[in-house]
Scaffold this active site. Structure first.
Site, PDB file in Angstrom:
ATOM      1  N   SER A 115      13.120  -0.494   5.848  1.00 54.22           N
ATOM      2  CA  SER A 115      14.135  -1.488   5.229  1.00 54.22           C
ATOM      3  C   SER A 115      14.023  -2.867   5.685  1.00 54.22           C
ATOM      4  CB  SER A 115      15.531  -0.769   6.428  1.00 54.22           C
ATOM      5  OG  SER A 115      15.797   0.464   6.292  1.00 54.22           O
ATOM      6  N   HIS A 170      14.068   7.696   3.650  1.00 57.32           N
ATOM      7  CA  HIS A 170      15.302   8.365   4.186  1.00 57.32           C
ATOM      8  C   HIS A 170      15.510   9.530   3.180  1.00 57.32           C
ATOM      9  CE1 HIS A 170      16.233   4.147   5.791  1.00 57.32           C
ATOM     10  NE2 HIS A 170      16.033   4.737   7.041  1.00 57.32           N
ATOM     11  N   LYS A 196       7.020   7.536  10.557  1.00 55.98           N
ATOM     12  CA  LYS A 196       6.346   5.956  10.669  1.00 55.98           C
ATOM     13  C   LYS A 196       6.840   5.369  12.114  1.00 55.98           C
ATOM     14  CE  LYS A 196       8.572   2.307   8.704  1.00 55.98           C
ATOM     15  NZ  LYS A 196       8.363   1.385   9.707  1.00 55.98           N
ATOM     16  N   ASP A 197       7.977   5.725  12.750  1.00 56.53           N
ATOM     17  CA  ASP A 197       8.243   5.253  13.926  1.00 56.53           C
ATOM     18  C   ASP A 197       7.569   6.223  14.999  1.00 56.53           C
ATOM     19  OD1 ASP A 197      10.017   2.917  13.510  1.00 56.53           O
ATOM     20  OD2 ASP A 197      10.990   4.526  12.293  1.00 56.53           O
TER      21      ASP A 197
HETATM   22  O1  PAF Z   1      15.043   4.877  13.258  1.00 60.26           O
HETATM   23  C1  PAF Z   1      16.069   4.368  12.968  1.00 60.26           C
HETATM   24  O2  PAF Z   1      16.515   3.938  12.143  1.00 60.26           O
HETATM   25  C2  PAF Z   1      16.756   4.108  14.412  1.00 60.26           C
HETATM   26  O3  PAF Z   1      16.104   3.886  15.610  1.00 60.26           O
HETATM   27  C3  PAF Z   1      17.772   5.366  14.702  1.00 60.26           C
HETATM   28  C4  PAF Z   1      16.743   6.603  15.212  1.00 60.26           C
HETATM   29  C5  PAF Z   1      18.619   5.786  13.674  1.00 60.26           C
HETATM   30  C6  PAF Z   1      18.487   5.154  16.219  1.00 60.26           C
HETATM   31  O4  PAF Z   1      19.312   3.891  15.967  1.00 60.26           O
END
Ligand code: PAF
Length: 281
Positions: free
Chosen positions: A187, A36, A150-151
């Site tokens: 996380s 983050h 990552k996502d």
């Molecule tokens: O990737 C995340 O942490 C969540 O999917 C997001 C984009 C904040 C939406 O809740």
């Protein structure tokens, strides 16, 4: 730095900021880590004003998922944001974001990519993500929004949503940040017990190995997937796939536009931990 709980108050602050400043949004669910932090650093570098949203979004969790136990660490997150020169943390309650979580208007991506990979095992997940991200976009109206690679499927869906629904927002993808031993930061890593923390290294090992093979000229996707699965032998692999990066479709022969993605589940005494990872080939 301010921590804002209501949409009304945030809108007031942003009305002023928007007059002569560019706004960057970093949407998160909190439990902030160095991954983050890298999104936040990109935002503060590229914009005059950075909003970090911290909201554990109930609508993107399935009934048997980890919504209740998802780490909520606002105090520690605030310190990190303060150090990184964030202007505002937006940390609404579920009631502030959703008048009614069931009887509501949702943004539901309606195309086949939604039903593969994570979408297959987490029905409704991307409807929840697309809905909350749209809401955040409408509330903050950022110039740029920052998402981790990552996502990868989430990023693909959000980029498509921005195109399809004509949001005037630049989506900035940010590279995966890894621990020294290769584990992609998440996380959910905090859930892992000692044994599974070690076993989780197999994800990055499988991905790094097939990247090296592809760099040596092995282009057959099936062969690469087989190698990866042999490294992940004995683990509960939900999927391991090689796709075209831009179309998110399966391919037989890899190119510079290919991505390998995986999800692996680690059962343990306090519930199963599901990790995802990927690498561009
Ligand atoms: O990737 C995340 O942490 C969540 O999917 C997001 C984009 C904040 C939406 O809740």
């Amino acid at each position: 730095m301010k921590v804002i709980k209501t949409i009304k108050e945030l809108r007031e602050i942003l009305k002023e900021a928007r007059k002569n400043k560019t706004i960057g949004l970093v949407p998160t669910m909190g439990a902030l880590h160095l991954g983050h932090a890298s999104l936040i650093k990109n935002s503060t570098k590229e914009n005059d004003f950075t909003v970090v949203s911290i909201f554990v979004n109930p609508t993107q969790f399935g009934p048997n998922e980890d919504y209740n136990k998802y780490p909520r660490t606002l105090e520690a997150d605030s310190k990190i944001c303060e150090e990184l020169d964030v202007d505002v943390i937006f940390s609404p309650s579920p009631d502030e974001m959703y008048a009614d979580q069931n009887e509501s208007t949702f943004v539901c991506p309606a195309y086949s990519d939604i039903n593969k990979l994570c979408g297959k095992s987490r029905p409704g997940h991307f409807d929840g993500v697309a809905t909350v991200v749209s809401k955040l976009f409408n509330i903050v109206k950022p110039d740029r929004a920052y998402f981790g690679e990552k996502d990868a499927q989430q990023l693909f869906i959000i980029k498509k949503m921005v195109r399809d629904l004509n949001f005037d927002i630049e989506i900035v993808p940010c590279p995966i940040i890894r621990e020294k031993d290769g584990l992609a930061l998440s996380s959910r890593n905090t859930y892992l017990n000692q044994e599974n923390r070690k076993r989780a290294l197999k994800l990055s090992k499988a991905l790094f190995t097939i990247k090296e093979m592809s760099q040596k000229g092995i282009k057959n996707a099936e062969q690469l997937v087989d190698t990866a699965l042999s490294i992940l032998e004995n683990e509960d692999v939900e999927y391991f796939e090689i796709l075209d990066l831009n179309k998110f479709e399966k391919i037989d022969t890899i190119s510079n536009e290919s991505i390998a993605l995986c999800a692996v589940k680690f059962p343990q005494e306090n519930g199963t931990v599901r990790l995802i990872d990927n690498i561009k080939l």
